[in-house]
Design a protein around this motif. Structure first.
Motif, mmCIF file in Angstrom:
data_model
loop_
_atom_site.group_PDB
_atom_site.id
_atom_site.type_symbol
_atom_site.label_atom_id
_atom_site.label_comp_id
_atom_site.label_asym_id
_atom_site.label_seq_id
_atom_site.Cartn_x
_atom_site.Cartn_y
_atom_site.Cartn_z
ATOM 1 N N THR A 1 0.978 -1.277 -0.074
ATOM 2 C CA THR A 1 -0.019 -0.068 -0.037
ATOM 3 C C THR A 1 0.808 1.189 0.192
ATOM 4 N N ASP A 2 2.091 1.204 0.770
ATOM 5 C CA ASP A 2 2.838 2.388 0.519
ATOM 6 C C ASP A 2 3.396 2.567 -0.670
ATOM 7 N N ARG A 3 4.099 1.503 -1.265
ATOM 8 C CA ARG A 3 4.522 1.828 -2.581
ATOM 9 C C ARG A 3 3.289 2.219 -3.486
ATOM 10 N N LEU A 4 2.132 1.696 -3.543
ATOM 11 C CA LEU A 4 0.911 2.174 -4.352
ATOM 12 C C LEU A 4 0.950 3.544 -4.075
ATOM 13 N N ALA A 5 0.817 4.030 -2.726
ATOM 14 C CA ALA A 5 0.441 5.487 -2.282
ATOM 15 C C ALA A 5 1.514 6.466 -2.739
ATOM 16 N N ASP A 6 2.777 6.241 -2.775
ATOM 17 C CA ASP A 6 3.652 7.122 -3.379
ATOM 18 C C ASP A 6 3.611 7.150 -4.914
ATOM 19 N N ALA A 7 3.516 5.936 -5.514
ATOM 20 C CA ALA A 7 3.348 6.045 -7.344
ATOM 21 C C ALA A 7 2.131 6.895 -7.572
ATOM 22 N N LEU A 8 0.895 6.625 -6.959
ATOM 23 C CA LEU A 8 -0.306 7.064 -7.532
ATOM 24 C C LEU A 8 -0.316 8.797 -6.922
ATOM 25 N N TRP A 9 0.326 9.057 -5.896
ATOM 26 C CA TRP A 9 0.481 10.597 -5.663
ATOM 27 C C TRP A 9 1.337 11.196 -6.582
ATOM 28 N N ALA A 10 2.361 10.442 -7.007
ATOM 29 C CA ALA A 10 3.388 10.908 -7.869
ATOM 30 C C ALA A 10 2.764 11.030 -9.203
ATOM 31 N N ALA A 11 1.918 10.339 -9.373
ATOM 32 C CA ALA A 11 1.270 10.155 -11.017
ATOM 33 C C ALA A 11 0.178 11.342 -10.848
ATOM 34 N N HIS A 12 -0.290 11.847 -9.716
ATOM 35 C CA HIS A 12 -1.422 12.957 -9.692
ATOM 36 C C HIS A 12 -2.682 12.022 -9.638
ATOM 37 N N ASP A 13 -2.712 10.722 -9.448
ATOM 38 C CA ASP A 13 -4.040 10.123 -9.432
ATOM 39 C C ASP A 13 -4.678 9.926 -8.189
ATOM 40 N N VAL A 14 -5.285 11.209 -7.666
ATOM 41 C CA VAL A 14 -5.895 11.607 -6.374
ATOM 42 C C VAL A 14 -6.964 10.482 -6.317
ATOM 43 N N VAL A 15 -7.910 10.360 -7.056
ATOM 44 C CA VAL A 15 -8.806 9.276 -6.736
ATOM 45 C C VAL A 15 -8.633 7.938 -6.461
ATOM 46 N N ALA A 16 -7.600 7.448 -7.285
ATOM 47 C CA ALA A 16 -6.687 5.972 -7.013
ATOM 48 C C ALA A 16 -6.171 6.003 -5.596
ATOM 49 N N TRP A 17 -5.631 7.204 -5.328
ATOM 50 C CA TRP A 17 -4.709 7.318 -3.978
ATOM 51 C C TRP A 17 -5.881 7.305 -2.932
ATOM 52 N N CYS A 18 -6.751 7.962 -3.115
ATOM 53 C CA CYS A 18 -7.746 7.872 -1.805
ATOM 54 C C CYS A 18 -8.391 6.739 -1.626
ATOM 55 N N GLU A 19 -8.545 5.827 -2.830
ATOM 56 C CA GLU A 19 -8.999 4.374 -2.569
ATOM 57 C C GLU A 19 -8.079 3.482 -1.667
ATOM 58 N N LEU A 20 -6.793 3.990 -1.267
ATOM 59 C CA LEU A 20 -6.017 3.247 -0.698
ATOM 60 C C LEU A 20 -6.440 3.415 1.137
ATOM 61 N N PHE A 21 -7.137 4.683 1.498
ATOM 62 C CA PHE A 21 -7.583 5.036 2.809
ATOM 63 C C PHE A 21 -8.800 3.660 3.195
ATOM 64 N N HIS A 22 -8.666 3.514 4.444
ATOM 65 C CA HIS A 22 -9.800 2.499 4.966
ATOM 66 C C HIS A 22 -10.949 3.013 4.811
ATOM 67 N N PRO A 23 -12.010 2.447 4.516
ATOM 68 C CA PRO A 23 -13.310 2.907 4.244
ATOM 69 C C PRO A 23 -14.018 3.661 5.546
ATOM 70 N N GLN A 24 -13.702 2.856 6.479
ATOM 71 C CA GLN A 24 -14.414 3.702 7.636
ATOM 72 C C GLN A 24 -13.420 4.366 8.795
ATOM 73 N N ARG A 25 -12.279 3.390 8.946
ATOM 74 C CA ARG A 25 -11.315 3.960 10.170
ATOM 75 C C ARG A 25 -10.506 5.220 9.637
ATOM 76 N N SER A 26 -10.323 5.528 8.578
ATOM 77 C CA SER A 26 -9.267 6.552 8.074
ATOM 78 C C SER A 26 -9.655 7.875 8.404
ATOM 79 N N ARG A 27 -8.480 8.630 8.714
ATOM 80 C CA ARG A 27 -8.719 10.025 9.343
ATOM 81 C C ARG A 27 -7.560 10.991 8.386
ATOM 82 N N TYR A 28 -8.077 11.981 8.050
ATOM 83 C CA TYR A 28 -6.887 12.927 7.368
ATOM 84 C C TYR A 28 -7.020 14.299 7.985
ATOM 85 N N ILE A 29 -5.964 14.719 8.541
ATOM 86 C CA ILE A 29 -6.059 16.382 9.100
ATOM 87 C C ILE A 29 -5.165 17.193 8.030
ATOM 88 N N ASP A 30 -5.667 18.350 7.692
ATOM 89 C CA ASP A 30 -5.281 19.212 6.869
ATOM 90 C C ASP A 30 -4.844 20.371 7.528
#
Length: 136
Positions: free
Chosen positions: A8-37
């Motif tokens: 998942t970490d390898r995918l996250a780095d590659a997807l963000w680098a490719a600017h594929d935000v939708v696919a990157w977000c799919e790596l987050f846990h459906p319920q337990r994830s938390r993002y703080i900006d």
């Protein structure tokens, strides 16, 4: 077969680098994830994270990013430093930032970004900074 944290970490780095935000977000846990900006606040669960982040990155237009310095990962936590470049009319905002990302059971369960919001607050329009209604 579920993914490992390493995969998942390898995918996250590659997807963000490719600017594929939708696919990157799919790596987050459906319920337990938390993002703080620091500018927009806290979002919980993949649907809220994805709705917010896709909207923000679309507003940023033809943004680009690159890792700066070392990116560290111990199997459960990744830490990195990057630059996000956001075009703004006839200039660009270069936003240095750092982040921490935690993994569990092959999903991202926590993400926190750290950056100085001053330049964005000074140069971006109020509309660009409006917090989407989906924030929790």
């Amino acid at each position: 077969m579920p993914r490992t944290n390493v995969e998942t970490d390898r995918l996250a780095d590659a997807l963000w680098a490719a600017h594929d935000v939708v696919a990157w977000c799919e790596l987050f846990h459906p319920q337990r994830s938390r993002y703080i900006d620091p500018l927009f606040g806290e979002y919980r669960g993949r649907p809220a994270i994805q709705a917010w982040l896709v909207q923000v990155m679309q507003r940023a237009g033809s943004w680009r990013s690159r890792n700066v310095g070392a990116r560290l990962f111990d199997g459960y936590v990744a830490v990195g430093e990057a630059e996000l470049v956001i075009p703004l009319r006839d200039t660009e905002i270069v936003l240095p930032f750092a982040w921490i990302q935690r993994y569990a059971d092959g999903s991202i369960v926590y993400r926190r970004d750290y950056y100085d919001t001053h330049e964005i607050r000074q140069r971006a329009s109020a509309r660009a900074l409006t917090k989407p209604e989906s924030a929790s």
